[in-house]
Write an enzyme that holds these catalytic residues in place. Structure first.
Site, short mmCIF file in Angstrom:
data_model
loop_
_atom_site.label_atom_id
_atom_site.label_comp_id
_atom_site.label_asym_id
_atom_site.label_seq_id
_atom_site.Cartn_x
_atom_site.Cartn_y
_atom_site.Cartn_z
N SER A 199 37.96 38.61 38.49
CA SER A 199 38.28 37.20 38.65
C SER A 199 37.36 36.36 37.79
CB SER A 199 38.14 36.79 40.12
OG SER A 199 38.49 35.44 40.30
N HIS A 201 36.54 32.99 38.16
CA HIS A 201 35.73 31.92 38.76
C HIS A 201 34.43 32.39 39.40
CE1 HIS A 201 36.51 32.09 43.24
NE2 HIS A 201 37.45 32.91 42.81
N CYS A 325 36.14 33.43 51.90
CA CYS A 325 37.58 33.55 52.13
C CYS A 325 37.93 33.58 53.60
CB CYS A 325 38.11 34.82 51.46
SG CYS A 325 37.84 34.85 49.68
#
Length: 389
Positions: A199, A201, A325
C-alpha cells in the site's frame, strides 16, 4: 499547543517530493495510459516508471507488480484468486490468528463457501513458528498467508522460513507486507513468496492505491473484470496520480531505508525507555528483537486506552488504541488476545508509531503529557495497583 502525530502505522503524510510528481497527472499529463496518442503515451511512461520504482523497492521484476486500489484489495485478490484457481486441488487455507481484517474477513467468507481455514496461533512474542505451520499442513492445503509485519504489535514474522516450509510441500505462499514496506528490507525472491500485498499510504504516498506482487508464471482469475489494464489482469483505468505518487514514494523509501530505520528505532526506543522508566505498571507487547522500527505497543495497567487516546488528543497528540482499521470497535484486540494478554490489560493498551517527521522533542512532549494523563486516570480509577484487576 504542540501537534504531535504518532500513528504512522495508520497512515503517513504525503511527502512534498511525492506530491510534486503527482500534480501534473491531475492537470497536464491527464491522458489515459491505454490511449495511443501522445497524451496517452506520456501517461503510460509515468505508469511504467512507477511500476519500475515499486518493483525496485521489493526486488521484483516490473512485470510482476500490479497496481490496485489499496492493500485490502490486493489481499482479497490474492486469497480469492488462489482459492478459485486451485479449488479442485484442495480446499484448505492456512493463515494466522493475528492477520489484518482484510485477510481474516476474506478467509471467513471462504469458510462459508466450502473452504477450511486453519488460524495459526503465535508465540507470546507474536511470531509464527515454522514448526507450527508444518503441523497444520494437509494434503488439501493450497495456500498459506502470513503477514510480514504485524500492524498492531509490530512483530516481524519469519516469512522466509515459513515460505520454505510451504514450498517443500508445493504450497503457494502470500504475505501482507503493507506494514513492512519501507520499514524493513524486502527482497521477494529471497523471501520465497509467490504473492505480496502493498500500500502507498504507509510509505508517505497517497491513499487509494496499492499493489500486488505476483510471481512470474503464476496465473489465477482477475479480481476485477473489464478492459485490459494492468497487463490484462486488473480492469479499470489506472489511478495515474496515485500510482505516480506510489512510485515516487517507493523510490524515496528505497534510497532512504537505512536512515529511516535508524531514525525510527532511535525515537521508538527513546519513547519506550522513558515510558517504562517514568510510568509504573507499563508493559511493552511483542518482541524487541524482531520488531517494526517505529512501533511501540504499550499497556498501561488499571486504566482504559481509549481514555488515554482522547486526553492525548486534547494535548494535540495522535495515537491509536490498536489497529486503526478496527480502533472504533469495542471488542478487545484479536492480536493481543492471541498473544495471551488479559482482556482487562488489552483495554489499557495504546499503539504509538513514529516516522520520518518525528523528533526527540515530540517524544519528550508525549511522555510529559502521558505521565500526567496516566496519573490522573489512575486516581479516578476504582481499581488501584494495590487491589489489582
Amino acid at each position: 499547543m504542540r501537534n504531535v502525530y504518532m500513528d504512522y502505522s495508520a497512515t503517513t503524510p504525503v511527502k512534498e517530493e511525492v506530491l510534486k510528481e503527482m500534480i501534473p497527472y491531475f492537470t497536464e499529463n491527464f491522458g489515459n495510459p491505454s490511449s495511443l496518442y501522445t497524451p496517452g503515451l506520456t501517461a503510460k511512461e509515468g505508469l511504467d516508471l512507477a511500476r519500475e520504482r515499486v518493483s525496485g523497492l521489493i526486488g521484483a521484476e516490473s512485470s510482476e507488480v500490479y497496481f490496485t486500489g489499496c492493500g485490502s484489495e490486493a489481499d482479497n485478490w490474492a486469497i480469492m484468486g488462489i482459492a478459485d484457481k486451485f479449488k479442485d486441488k484442495g480446499n484448505h487455507i492456512i493463515t494466522s490468528s493475528i492477520e489484518h481484517p482484510a485477510i481474516l474477513r476474506t478467509c471467513e467468507y471462504l469458510e462459508k463457501h466450502g473452504f477450511q481455514v486453519t488460524y495459526l496461533m503465535p508465540e507470546k512474542d507474536g511470531r509464527i513458528l515454522p514448526e507450527t505451520l508444518e503441523k497444520a499442513i494437509t494434503d488439501k492445503t493450497i495456500l498459506v498467508s502470513v503477514m510480514l509485519v504485524n500492524n498492531e504489535v509490530g512483530t516481524i514474522e519469519p516469512i522466509k522460513e515459513l515460505a520454505k516450509v510451504a514450498k517443500a510441500r508445493g504450497i503457494l505462499f502470500h504475505t501482507d507486507a503493507v506494514q513492512a514496506l519501507g520499514n524493513v528490507p524486502i527482497e521477494v525472491k529471497e523471501l520465497g513468496v509467490d504473492l505480496m500485498s502493498m500500500s502507498a499510504h504507509k510509505i508517505y504516498g497517497p491513499k487509494g492505491v496499492g499493489a500486488l506482487y505476483i510471481r512470474k508464471g503464476l496465473r489465477f482469475p482477475n479480481h476485477i473484470f473489464g478492459g485490459g489494464q494492468e497487463m490484462g489482469r486488473r480492469a479499470g483505468t489506472e489511478n495515474m496520480a496515485g500510482i505516480v505518487g506510489f512510485g515516487k514514494a517507493a523510490e524515496l523509501a528505497k534510497a532512504g531505508l537505512s536512515e529511516h530505520i535508524a531514525h525510527s528505532e532511535k525515537l521508538r526506543n527513546r519513547l519506550i525507555e522513558k515510558v517504562t522508566a517514568e510510568i509504573p505498571d507499563t508493559y511493552v507487547n511483542g518482541t524487541m528483537e524482531y520488531r517494526h522500527p517505529g512501533n511501540a505497543n504499550i499497556t498501561f495497567k488499571y486504566i482504559e486506552g481509549e481514555s488515554i487516546l482522547l486526553l492525548l488528543d486534547a494535548c494535540g497528540i495522535s495515537v491509536s488504541t490498536g489497529s486503526a482499521c478496527s480502533s472504533k470497535s469495542l471488542k478487545p484486540s484479536h492480536v493481543l488476545t492471541a498473544l495471551g494478554v488479559p482482556v482487562e490489560m488489552i483495554h489499557g493498551t495504546v499503539r504509538f508509531t513514529v516516522g520520518d517527521f518525528t523528533t526527540e522533542e515530540d517524544i519528550d512532549y508525549v511522555v510529559d503529557n502521558l505521565k500526567k494523563i496516566v496519573a490522573r486516570l489512575r486516581e479516578l480509577s476504582p481499581v488501584s495497583a494495590e487491589k489489582g484487576w
